[in-house]
Motif scaffolding. Structure first.
Motif, PDB file in Angstrom:
ATOM      1  N   LEU A  49       0.837  -1.196   0.000  1.00  0.00           N
ATOM      2  CA  LEU A  49       0.000   0.000   0.000  1.00  0.00           C
ATOM      3  C   LEU A  49       0.879   1.257   0.000  1.00  0.00           C
ATOM      4  N   SER A  50       1.947   1.240   0.755  1.00  0.00           N
ATOM      5  CA  SER A  50       2.894   2.357   0.748  1.00  0.00           C
ATOM      6  C   SER A  50       3.553   2.500  -0.623  1.00  0.00           C
ATOM      7  N   PHE A  51       3.880   1.380  -1.227  1.00  0.00           N
ATOM      8  CA  PHE A  51       4.499   1.412  -2.565  1.00  0.00           C
ATOM      9  C   PHE A  51       3.574   2.058  -3.591  1.00  0.00           C
ATOM     10  N   LEU A  52       2.279   1.806  -3.472  1.00  0.00           N
ATOM     11  CA  LEU A  52       1.335   2.419  -4.412  1.00  0.00           C
ATOM     12  C   LEU A  52       1.414   3.943  -4.329  1.00  0.00           C
ATOM     13  N   GLY A  53       1.576   4.452  -3.137  1.00  0.00           N
ATOM     14  CA  GLY A  53       1.759   5.888  -2.987  1.00  0.00           C
ATOM     15  C   GLY A  53       3.078   6.347  -3.591  1.00  0.00           C
ATOM     16  N   ALA A  54       4.113   5.546  -3.410  1.00  0.00           N
ATOM     17  CA  ALA A  54       5.429   5.905  -3.945  1.00  0.00           C
ATOM     18  C   ALA A  54       5.411   6.011  -5.471  1.00  0.00           C
ATOM     19  N   VAL A  55       4.573   5.224  -6.117  1.00  0.00           N
ATOM     20  CA  VAL A  55       4.441   5.311  -7.574  1.00  0.00           C
ATOM     21  C   VAL A  55       4.020   6.723  -7.964  1.00  0.00           C
ATOM     22  N   HIS A  56       3.075   7.280  -7.250  1.00  0.00           N
ATOM     23  CA  HIS A  56       2.577   8.616  -7.581  1.00  0.00           C
ATOM     24  C   HIS A  56       3.583   9.700  -7.218  1.00  0.00           C
TER      25      HIS A  56
END
Length: 161
Positions: A49-56
């Motif tokens: 879930l944190s990685f999904l934010g990092a994508v943005h």
């Protein structure tokens, strides 16, 4: 425009821990509590879930002109905000899961994955994400949510540590 094949393979590989742990916790958890595996799945869900934010965050920072005299553009501000919110939600989910009960942590992660997908879908409709991104994200979100729900529904787990 489609995502590179390698990105597709790596994205799907990220589902392996979800599907194996979620399924194992549910099936084997019918007969025996698996407290260590439940914590591992909760932590993996928070990481992803944190990685999904990092994508943005990465999409916003890839442009060298993000910090200008005029400030950041609206789209970049939205990307930066979407880059932080999933990580904070993941942290909250992990804290609640470890301190209050794993089942509650799993359900908070499910909400986080679904909410992030919903916001990303709106951004995608406005052209803020690459065209091939959302189909893959849809599959990955469904896999993660199903796995987390299976673990949350496992009957014999020790849901407080």
């Amino acid at each position: 425009m489609r995502l590179p094949f390698f990105a597709l393979i790596l994205g799907l590989a990220g589902l392996i821990p979800f599907l194996t742990l979620g399924g194992w916790i549910f099936l084997a958890g019918l007969f025996s509590p698996l407290p260590h595996l439940t914590v591992i799945l909760l932590a993996y869900g928070a990481c992803i879930l944190s990685f999904l934010g990092a994508v943005h965050w990465g999409l916003a920072m890839e442009r060298p002109d993000i910090i200008t005299v005029q400030g950041t553009a609206d789209r970049d501000r939205q990307r930066l905000l979407l880059g932080v919110c999933p990580a904070l939600w993941a942290w909250l989910s992990l804290c609640v899961g470890l301190l209050g009960g794993l089942r509650a942590g799993y359900l908070l992660e499910v909400i986080g994955f679904l909410a992030t997908f919903a916001v990303e879908r709106m951004a995608w409709k406005n052209g803020a994400l690459p065209p091939g991104y959302m189909p893959l994200r849809g599959v990955l979100t469904v896999g993660a949510v199903i796995s987390l729900l299976m673990a949350a529904l496992a009957p014999l787990q020790n849901y407080t540590l």
